[in-house]
Design a protein around this motif. Structure first.
Motif, PDB file in Angstrom:
ATOM      1  N   LEU A   1      32.194 -18.345 -24.746  1.00  0.00           N
ATOM      2  CA  LEU A   1      33.611 -18.691 -24.638  1.00  0.00           C
ATOM      3  C   LEU A   1      34.488 -17.533 -25.094  1.00  0.00           C
ATOM      4  CD1 LEU A   1      33.458 -22.368 -25.966  1.00  0.00           C
ATOM      5  CD2 LEU A   1      33.930 -21.653 -23.616  1.00  0.00           C
ATOM      6  N   ASP A   2      34.056 -16.847 -26.170  1.00  0.00           N
ATOM      7  CA  ASP A   2      34.829 -15.694 -26.649  1.00  0.00           C
ATOM      8  C   ASP A   2      34.876 -14.601 -25.590  1.00  0.00           C
ATOM      9  OD1 ASP A   2      35.225 -16.982 -29.064  1.00  0.00           O
ATOM     10  OD2 ASP A   2      33.576 -15.949 -30.093  1.00  0.00           O
ATOM     11  N   HIS A   3      33.733 -14.336 -24.952  1.00  0.00           N
ATOM     12  CA  HIS A   3      33.700 -13.303 -23.907  1.00  0.00           C
ATOM     13  C   HIS A   3      34.613 -13.678 -22.744  1.00  0.00           C
ATOM     14  CE1 HIS A   3      30.667 -10.464 -25.323  1.00  0.00           C
ATOM     15  NE2 HIS A   3      29.953 -11.500 -25.762  1.00  0.00           N
ATOM     16  N   LEU A   4      34.562 -14.941 -22.325  1.00  0.00           N
ATOM     17  CA  LEU A   4      35.400 -15.369 -21.200  1.00  0.00           C
ATOM     18  C   LEU A   4      36.875 -15.275 -21.552  1.00  0.00           C
ATOM     19  CD1 LEU A   4      33.345 -18.445 -19.927  1.00  0.00           C
ATOM     20  CD2 LEU A   4      33.585 -16.206 -18.811  1.00  0.00           C
ATOM     21  N   ALA A   5      37.209 -15.610 -22.786  1.00  0.00           N
ATOM     22  CA  ALA A   5      38.605 -15.527 -23.211  1.00  0.00           C
ATOM     23  C   ALA A   5      39.114 -14.089 -23.152  1.00  0.00           C
ATOM     24  CB  ALA A   5      38.754 -16.079 -24.630  1.00  0.00           C
ATOM     25  N   GLU A   6      38.201 -13.123 -23.272  1.00  0.00           N
ATOM     26  CA  GLU A   6      38.573 -11.706 -23.209  1.00  0.00           C
ATOM     27  C   GLU A   6      38.437 -11.143 -21.793  1.00  0.00           C
ATOM     28  OE1 GLU A   6      35.953  -9.958 -26.016  1.00  0.00           O
ATOM     29  OE2 GLU A   6      36.890 -10.915 -27.761  1.00  0.00           O
ATOM     30  N   GLY A   7      38.092 -12.023 -20.827  1.00  0.00           N
ATOM     31  CA  GLY A   7      37.923 -11.567 -19.454  1.00  0.00           C
ATOM     32  C   GLY A   7      36.632 -10.809 -19.226  1.00  0.00           C
ATOM     33  N   ASP A   8      35.657 -10.986 -20.099  1.00  0.00           N
ATOM     34  CA  ASP A   8      34.398 -10.258 -20.034  1.00  0.00           C
ATOM     35  C   ASP A   8      33.309 -11.185 -19.495  1.00  0.00           C
ATOM     36  OD1 ASP A   8      32.124  -8.778 -20.382  1.00  0.00           O
ATOM     37  OD2 ASP A   8      32.180  -8.796 -22.583  1.00  0.00           O
ATOM     38  N   ALA A   9      32.811 -10.894 -18.308  1.00  0.00           N
ATOM     39  CA  ALA A   9      31.766 -11.705 -17.696  1.00  0.00           C
ATOM     40  C   ALA A   9      30.425 -10.978 -17.643  1.00  0.00           C
ATOM     41  CB  ALA A   9      32.179 -12.126 -16.291  1.00  0.00           C
ATOM     42  N   THR A  10      30.291  -9.879 -18.362  1.00  0.00           N
ATOM     43  CA  THR A  10      29.069  -9.075 -18.256  1.00  0.00           C
ATOM     44  C   THR A  10      27.829  -9.835 -18.724  1.00  0.00           C
ATOM     45  OG1 THR A  10      29.516  -8.113 -20.447  1.00  0.00           O
ATOM     46  CG2 THR A  10      30.319  -6.904 -18.508  1.00  0.00           C
TER      47      THR A  10
END
Length: 239
Positions: A200-209
């Motif tokens: 969820l933290d990654h998605l909130a930062e726009g990071d889908a890697t």
């Protein structure tokens, strides 16, 4: 990043064919017991029967038929009744801990005094012939039914003391196992929850890697027809 390679939420799965052995009260089925830290669920895949439950709130019998889903929280004493070929998929919290120690059978109080006494009444001779294992499984089932019927009678008569005493005895019996249980929870359900939080933290930062780490896993049961508490189990490898 936290990783978790186990099944969804660290829920373990087994297939169960409920025992059809008659008990002292004339009902056929499994061994009454409770879990102390795990919620467990039943998905009925065939046959019919019921699950009897006993809590401080009282006794309940829930009918089971194909398609039914029933689950219960820690502290719920449960006993499966097999009317006609009852088969289930069992869903177990905490990486299958319910079948790996987080269960105390409702034996009469004389068998609950200490871990060695309890173990002597419940252990199965796994290296023995199947008939010997079956006899041991049936004997412990009958002891647990004896204790369950006494607890049910007291609860329905308005006396909460025997059930409370059983709860205290169960907690004392499992206390030596708690460090291993905590380790299983940390690497299983706790890790799964933490991994979701990081995603969820990654998605909130726009990071889908992290999606590039996707994987698929397929398994067959590691054992078939194992004698369990409630019936014959087909079990998958522990993760």
């Amino acid at each position: 990043m936290v990783t978790h390679a186990g099944p969804p939420g660290s829920v373990a799965v087994s297939h169960l064919r409920v025992y059809d052995w008659p008990a002292a009260d004339g009902l056929r089925g499994g061994t009454p017991h409770l879990h102390l830290t795990c919620t467990e669920g039943y998905v009925v895949t065939g046959g019919s029967g019921a699950v009897q439950t006993l809590t401080a709130s009282g006794f309940l019998q829930t009918p089971l038929s194909a398609g039914a889903l029933v689950w219960f929280t820690p502290g719920t004493i449960h006993r499966l009744i097999n009317d006609d070929g009852l088969r289930l998929v069992v869903l177990m919290q905490n990486s299958g801990l319910p079948e790996a120690g987080d269960a105390v059978l409702t034996l009469p109080p004389r068998h609950l005094t200490d871990p060695d006494t309890y173990r002597a009444a419940t252990a199965l001779p796994l290296d023995s012939p199947e008939r010997t294992q079956e006899l041991a499984a049936r004997t412990r089932r009958d002891l647990a039914v004896e204790g369950f019927l006494a607890l049910r009678a007291a609860t329905e008569a308005g006396d909460p003391a025997p059930l409370a005493a059983f709860h205290r005895a169960a907690a004392a019996l499992v206390r030596p196992k708690l460090p291993a249980w905590r380790e299983r929870w940390q690497r299983g359900a706790a890790a799964a929850s933490a991994a979701t939080g990081e995603q969820l933290d990654h998605l909130a930062e726009g990071d889908a890697t992290y999606l590039a780490q996707a994987a698929v896993r397929a398994e067959q049961p590691a054992a078939y027809g194992r004698f369990g508490m409630c019936g014959r189990l087909d079990v998958y490898p522990a993760v």
